[in-house]
Design a protein around this motif. Structure first.
Motif: not given
Ligand code: CO8
Length: 258
Positions: A24-25, A60, A64, A66, A68-69, A84, A89, A110
């Motif tokens: 789901a995420a 899929k 995606a 860490a 974010i929420k 953390f 990690w 991440g």
């Molecule tokens: N965190 C939380 N929820 C997520 C994340 C995420 N990284 N990625 C996707 N989801 C959730 C979406 O919110 C959505 O939930 P809901 O249905 O409840 O709205 C569900 O997954 C499906 O996602 P999408 O609807 O967005 O799916 P799409 O196919 O339209 O898009 C993408 C796919 C392009 C991958 C898009 O989801 C996206 O851009 N995700 C975020 C990617 C991102 O920015 N990643 C970096 C996060 S920051 C990070 O990783 C820092 C690491 C630092 C070190 C570790 C410290 C803890």
């Protein structure tokens, strides 16, 4: 005690397989998932029946990023004192057995960093790698700026970290981020096959091989060569060295210690 909820665990002969399973995420790496993953990796590492580990996600998404929420309300200095990232990690870095990442779909933030912490990455042709943290007003925090730069060089790493753009599987292979690209529907089977080969070998030799290659990222050439030599020589104190060389001379398959 209840079993893990966000990972699926399988064994295939001597290969331990962990699938990130939070569909789901898109396998966003929340604390619970990272704790479950870390515990399972350490359990496989301690299990003499396992010789190599494959870490994968879904079709899929490998992951995606860490979560974010979960991260959005974290604030300084608590993020510093909690440690953390260090606590959750870096468990994969403590695993002595080879860990192969099998990546299909998104490996972002991440997720890309976690894949890069594994010993090598096999990509499905559907894989997409990226460090999009800049879009969130932050930067990679689990080694992305360092490991990506060492893997693909400054130009591409800077491009990806500054623009947040993704790299597809073909570019990732061209850029040495991944060792091989396979059709998506064969990814896990191929990864298990490769891990099975590794797992059939000497456990102590594969652990030392990975330790030696990893030294190349941490030290000078001269120090790395010295470290390699010590590890190489120490293997002459193991039954596996005698068995491996005797088996070659006797034209039979080696039977390594378990
Ligand atoms: N965190 C939380 N929820 C997520 C994340 C995420 N990284 N990625 C996707 N989801 C959730 C979406 O919110 C959505 O939930 P809901 O249905 O409840 O709205 C569900 O997954 C499906 O996602 P999408 O609807 O967005 O799916 P799409 O196919 O339209 O898009 C993408 C796919 C392009 C991958 C898009 O989801 C996206 O851009 N995700 C975020 C990617 C991102 O920015 N990643 C970096 C996060 S920051 C990070 O990783 C820092 C690491 C630092 C070190 C570790 C410290 C803890």
């Amino acid at each position: 005690m209840a079993g893990p909820e966000m990972i699926l665990v399988e064994t295939h002969g001597r290969v331990g397989l962990v699938r990130l399973n939070r569909p789901a995420a898109l396998n966003a790496l929340c604390d619970q998932l990272m704790d479950e993953l870390g515990a399972q990796l350490l359990a496989f590492d301690a299990d003499p029946a396992i010789g190599a580990i494959v870490l994968t996600g879904s079709e899929k998404a490998f992951a995606a990023g860490a979560d974010i929420k979960e991260m959005r309300d974290r604030a300084y200095p608590a993020v510093f004192t909690d440690d953390f990232i260090g606590k959750r990690w870096e468990t994969v870095l403590r695993v002595q057995k080879p860990v192969i990442a099998a990546v299909a779909g998104f490996a972002l933030g991440g997720g890309c960093e976690l894949a890069m912490m594994c010993d090598f990455i096999i990509a499905a042709d559907s894989a997409k790698f990226g460090q999009p943290e800049i879009n969130l007003g932050v930067i990679p925090g689990a080694g992305g700026t360092q490991r990506l730069t060492r893997a693909v060089g400054k130009a591409k790493a800077m491009d990806m970290v500054l623009t947040g753009r993704m790299m597809d599987a073909a570019e990732a292979e061209r850029s040495n981020l991944v060792s091989r690209v396979v059709p998506a529907d064969q990814l896990v089977a191929e990864a298990i096959k490769i891990a099975d080969k590794v797992a059939s070998l000497s456990t102590v030799a594969t652990a030392m091989a990975k330790a030696a290659v990893n030294r190349a990222f941490e030290t000078t050439l001269a120090e790395g060569v010295r470290a390699e030599r010590q590890l190489f020589l120490s293997l002459f104190g193991t039954p596996d060295q005698r068995e491996g060389m005797a088996a070659f001379a006797e034209k039979r398959k080696a039977s390594f210690q378990r």
